[in-house]
Motif scaffolding. Sequence first.
Motif, PDB file in Angstrom:
ATOM      1  N   ALA A 135      11.215  49.205 -35.640  1.00 24.97           N
ATOM      2  CA  ALA A 135       9.875  49.628 -35.383  1.00 24.97           C
ATOM      3  C   ALA A 135       8.642  49.078 -36.715  1.00 24.97           C
ATOM      4  N   ILE A 136      10.303  47.643 -37.546  1.00 24.88           N
ATOM      5  CA  ILE A 136       9.258  47.338 -38.463  1.00 24.88           C
ATOM      6  C   ILE A 136       8.967  45.914 -38.115  1.00 24.88           C
ATOM      7  N   ARG A 137       7.263  45.305 -39.005  1.00 26.61           N
ATOM      8  CA  ARG A 137       7.333  44.288 -38.420  1.00 26.61           C
ATOM      9  C   ARG A 137       7.032  43.527 -39.745  1.00 26.61           C
ATOM     10  N   GLU A 138       6.998  44.056 -41.214  1.00 24.87           N
ATOM     11  CA  GLU A 138       7.292  43.020 -42.166  1.00 24.87           C
ATOM     12  C   GLU A 138       7.906  43.185 -42.685  1.00 24.87           C
ATOM     13  N   PHE A 139       8.168  42.166 -43.734  1.00 22.35           N
ATOM     14  CA  PHE A 139       9.077  42.138 -45.069  1.00 22.35           C
ATOM     15  C   PHE A 139       9.427  41.847 -45.747  1.00 22.35           C
ATOM     16  N   HIS A 140       9.649  42.271 -46.945  1.00 21.95           N
ATOM     17  CA  HIS A 140       9.454  41.412 -48.091  1.00 21.95           C
ATOM     18  C   HIS A 140      10.233  41.411 -49.181  1.00 21.95           C
ATOM     19  N   PHE A 141       9.995  39.846 -49.529  1.00 24.85           N
ATOM     20  CA  PHE A 141      11.654  39.426 -50.420  1.00 24.85           C
ATOM     21  C   PHE A 141      11.158  39.617 -51.381  1.00 24.85           C
TER      22      PHE A 141
END
Lengths: 385, 518
Positions: free
Chosen positions: A329-335
């Motif tokens: 369900a995740i649509r965004e990723f943070h590095f």
Amino acid sequence: MTSFIDSLAASEKTAVVIDIGHAYTKCGFAGNSSPRHIVPTTVSIRGETKRVFEDNLDLASLRERLTEFIRLVYYKYNIANCRERRVVIVESVITPTRIRHLLADILLKQFEASSLAFVSLHLGATYTLGRSTALVLDVGYIEAQIMPVAEGVPLAVQFDSLSCAGQAIHKQIESLLTQHASVTHQGRKKSFAEANIQLSEDTLEDIKVRCCFVSPFTRAQSYSKLSSDTTFKEAASTEYTLGPETIIHIPGVVREFACEVLFEQDIDGKSVATLILDALIQASLDLRRQFADNILVIGGTAMLPGFLHRLNAELKHLVNISTYVNKLAIREFHFHSPPAQLNYAAWLGGSMIGALDTLESQSILREKYLENGIVPDWFTGEQAA
Amino acid sequence: MTTLLNLHRVKYQCSCGSFKSLCYLYFCRHCLKIKCKDCVILEVDCRFCPSCYEHLQSHEAITRKNRCQSCFSCPCCNHTLVTRATNTSAAMPVSLNTTPDSGNTGGGDADESISSTNVSGLQTPSKKVYYLACSVCRWSTRDIRLADQPTLNSWKAQDNIHEGRFNELLQHYKQIATREKQERDRKRYSTVKLRSALPTATTSRSSSDKYGLLAPVTRRGIRTSGILKSPSLAESPNPTNSTLKPSDPITEIEPLDENLFLSNTFDFNKLTTITQRLNSVEIQPLIVDRLYPLAKHFTSKQSKRCKECDHNVLKPEPSPKLIKFKLHQMALFFIPEIRIWHHPAWSTTESNPCVLSIVNQLDEQTTLKLYTLDEIREENTDKDLIDRINQLDEYILTSQLTLPMTKDRSVKLHPHVEPNETDTKLDDEFRQNDSRELVLYRKFAKIAIRCYIKLKSSSVKTILGAFIIEHRVVGISPIVSTPTAISSNPVTRNVRHIILIDFGPTDKPALTLHSSLA
């Protein structure tokens, strides 16, 4: 100005921290903010330079090379006595057991170090962030390895690796050159395949480091959907001088798309981006959001220009296609970015761990090792009792 | 020279079992054994800069991170940078340089001879400014547009931009680790008290360890939970003072610099190579304009110590400029050297006569006894030696070496002499005692002996033979602590060494025989 911590660390008894990779080794002292040297993992035996971890080496030659290499690390690069000092080796969880045993034997028996600690590089990398939960991806030379760390516990069971890393890029460069490049040899121009030139690993690495880059997502997509009537603006080609008589004309396509091997999905549908997504799917539901918000990418190959941007774009694209859209369900990723250059970020974690008081409880002590010869391993469950 | 002398052909066996050429071996005079590189422990004796020989004490060197303050290496080619001086006038807005040293092409300025007078005709005082230049690849600090420094030795090292954050993190973890260690120590002491209390005392599972069954679990728990236990433990007396800000995610990921990589004017020569990047670990510049002079790393002199008896085997002079040794116990000075002089064209069935030469490097007369492997086995006195011989014979040897004369082969060797020595009286004396079969030639410290090689089978590819020499060594006795021992007799013993000779492949042609031997 050396800080207070550094001057504390500058004593005769600081631990030595070594991160032995397949291609490069980072070595230095614990408590320092950067390693002293990053050197290729090679030794010169009888005049020839050879890699320490060559394929298919028998135990005796591996031992000889490793001993010579550790001697170099201590007395040429670090200039530190081995006796009476602790050692921290930063390594991956899947280091072969025979290499771990060899290192323990060489360091504790032959060089008489006072204790040896094996630190997982993924766990060490999370220390550099100040976070206890992160999804760490290390893209090195032989393979890309991913492991989630939750609340300071490395989840070794969910470890995964894929052999698309530096070595795969080298092979791809060679094959693309054979297809597209031309060579001017002694004044005459011919195709690369005809000229039959053998490129050494060092040359391939130089081509990768200086000429290649990771193409942005949109350009890569348009290239793969290329049809004869659409035009594609190629990157500029370069002339690479190989020797006094040979010049290789590297066309723009080779420069741009050699690194595609990291992001192209192979037969099983895997690439560096799917490593991250599969790790998220395998993780338990409550941790998924935390992992997706704390992704840490380290390793020398991740320093390629444009790598992180492309990885982010690939992830965003892949979560919307059929294989993943229903599972995640995740649509965004943070590095995150560690306070170090990416190729020694794991070493930095080891340096922090090596400067702590709890190092002794994590290490194999010399007296105990000489008694029972046990190297504790997460895999076998042995303890250093 | 190594091919002339063929050093790698004749190997001596070290006390650890490995075979090495004599020039690579040490001899420990306390245990009276040969030691090799793997049987000695190295210790760093002296740290110094390789170009200016500045010698620092170990603690100082460590604070300076093992780098010299005044010597720099070129970031392009790694050779030493040379400091060059020019004159510049302070008042002029544009610096006009006169170059006092000839042949300077390092700078980018044109070589005009302009006097340092300004427009109004007054002489402005000219100052000396310095810049660094490489004489090999012609790089200089002017290429990176670094201002010329007015004083020598004022080139600052680049700072690590992440150092502050790293120290913050390290402080935080150190506090947690110290607390963790204190807790564990406290727990250890508290369980001792609890064990001595009544066995029915109720204690929480994690802190009672009556039968030692939970010890591995507790230890594993502590190890795997890491040091990152949350600071809200009920037992912690000191709350954490440092509030560490965990790292923030990257807000905007940098896209590829298209101007640099995709443009038509891309020149890959403007980018640094991987070696140049790794030379400056913290910065790792991408483009050539960002290279910075690197402070030279120290090198070290090491002393070597025998593992068994912990005495020094090799100890150099502490000053970096002297190359002599305080203690120089190389095997070459104690053991005679054996070289191959002649071997015939190999025949696989018959015994091949070969000639070996023995050179005595000691300063005194030596008596050398030679034995074949079979004779040692017959003697049956030294079990350890016989084991080693048997192992060698089984796995490595491909031929059998026999010596003429059935027993008591001893040859006397002259002490090592200067090349222009002419006194041959001692020589003639020895020559009379030599048997014609064994000794073919004698001159001062060198003799030639004959031996016979018989190949074990006809399918042998390289010929390896071995034999044993025995000679006397004078060792150093251990220090006697009683005051009444006036003269401590030096320990003399006969030691035996196994020598492995590799004659080479079977199809090698014969070596030419010296006229004096024929």
